[in-house]
Design an enzyme around this catalytic site. Sequence first.
Site, PDB file in Angstrom:
ATOM      1  N   ILE A  13      -6.341   9.943   6.405  1.00 38.13           N
ATOM      2  CA  ILE A  13      -7.203  10.329   7.515  1.00 38.13           C
ATOM      3  C   ILE A  13      -6.380  10.760   8.727  1.00 38.13           C
ATOM      4  CG2 ILE A  13      -8.915   9.486   9.173  1.00 38.13           C
ATOM      5  CD1 ILE A  13     -10.054   7.713   6.984  1.00 38.13           C
ATOM      6  N   ASP A  53       6.606   2.426  14.332  1.00 36.22           N
ATOM      7  CA  ASP A  53       6.188   1.304  13.495  1.00 36.22           C
ATOM      8  C   ASP A  53       5.371   0.379  14.385  1.00 36.22           C
ATOM      9  OD1 ASP A  53       5.899  -1.029  12.042  1.00 36.22           O
ATOM     10  OD2 ASP A  53       7.992  -1.158  11.425  1.00 36.22           O
ATOM     11  N   ASN A  80      -4.689   4.745  13.956  1.00 35.29           N
ATOM     12  CA  ASN A  80      -5.020   4.996  12.555  1.00 35.29           C
ATOM     13  C   ASN A  80      -4.209   4.139  11.585  1.00 35.29           C
ATOM     14  OD1 ASN A  80      -6.077   6.783  10.239  1.00 35.29           O
ATOM     15  ND2 ASN A  80      -3.849   7.058  10.103  1.00 35.29           N
ATOM     16  N   SER A 128     -13.494  -0.577  10.764  1.00 38.06           N
ATOM     17  CA  SER A 128     -14.222  -0.565   9.492  1.00 38.06           C
ATOM     18  C   SER A 128     -15.459  -1.430   9.598  1.00 38.06           C
ATOM     19  CB  SER A 128     -13.335  -1.094   8.361  1.00 38.06           C
ATOM     20  OG  SER A 128     -14.078  -1.207   7.159  1.00 38.06           O
ATOM     21  N   LYS A 155      -9.964  -6.154  10.868  1.00 39.35           N
ATOM     22  CA  LYS A 155     -10.717  -5.042  11.447  1.00 39.35           C
ATOM     23  C   LYS A 155     -11.775  -5.541  12.432  1.00 39.35           C
ATOM     24  CE  LYS A 155      -8.790  -1.390   9.683  1.00 39.35           C
ATOM     25  NZ  LYS A 155      -8.132  -0.385  10.551  1.00 39.35           N
TER      26      LYS A 155
END
Length: 227
Positions: A13, A53, A80, A128, A155
């Site tokens: 994505i 990172d 992301n 999510s 999430k």
Amino acid sequence: MTVTLITGANKGIGYETAKQLLARGHTVYIGARDAERGQKAAAELGANFVQLDVTDDASVGSALSTIGAAEGRLDVLVHNAGVLATTLDGPAALRSFDTNAVGLVRVTEAALPLLRKSSNANVVTISSSAGSFWAVNNPERPEYGLPLALYSASKAAATMLTVQYAKSQPGIKFNALEPGTTATDMTAAFGIGRPVEQSAAVVVRLATLGTDGPTGTFQDESGPLPW
């Protein structure tokens, strides 16, 4: 030019979001942990690359310093980068939360000085609905049967952090997003998901909000979601 940083953008994505935002005229920085893969992705797209990172403070600080020196500001930040652990133990829990939640804090805190220099700053968290209490307790939702405790919990934390940042930073829009179940490396073991282009378009919609756009929301392509 709108200056955009996308973490974990060498594939999936993130990569497709970079592609679509470049087509809209954004100056895009692809952040990736692996320098070789990140440089390759940036070269393919015509984007810029920064080694980033999200689990390493020095790496995050260096990436944002590079963008600051080159651009002087940051207009869009897309969180992301993420991991999906299928085991349930201490090391997996630490890795999941360090990447999916603590990493969001590291990058946001490093980016805030540059975001404050933007006239229309947008921060998008790829979260999510697996982290939605409403969804995982709803037998009619696919999340109800997902055996992903660490992914779901981390999430949920990412969404809460996004909402809290929206409250503490009223001059910057912060929104969390369920991008839709997408066919990526992360979901390959489940054999599910729609084309990445469709989910990236949902990210792009939030990444290109106007100055009067919403903040502090958790939503999917249809609008706000309960969580």
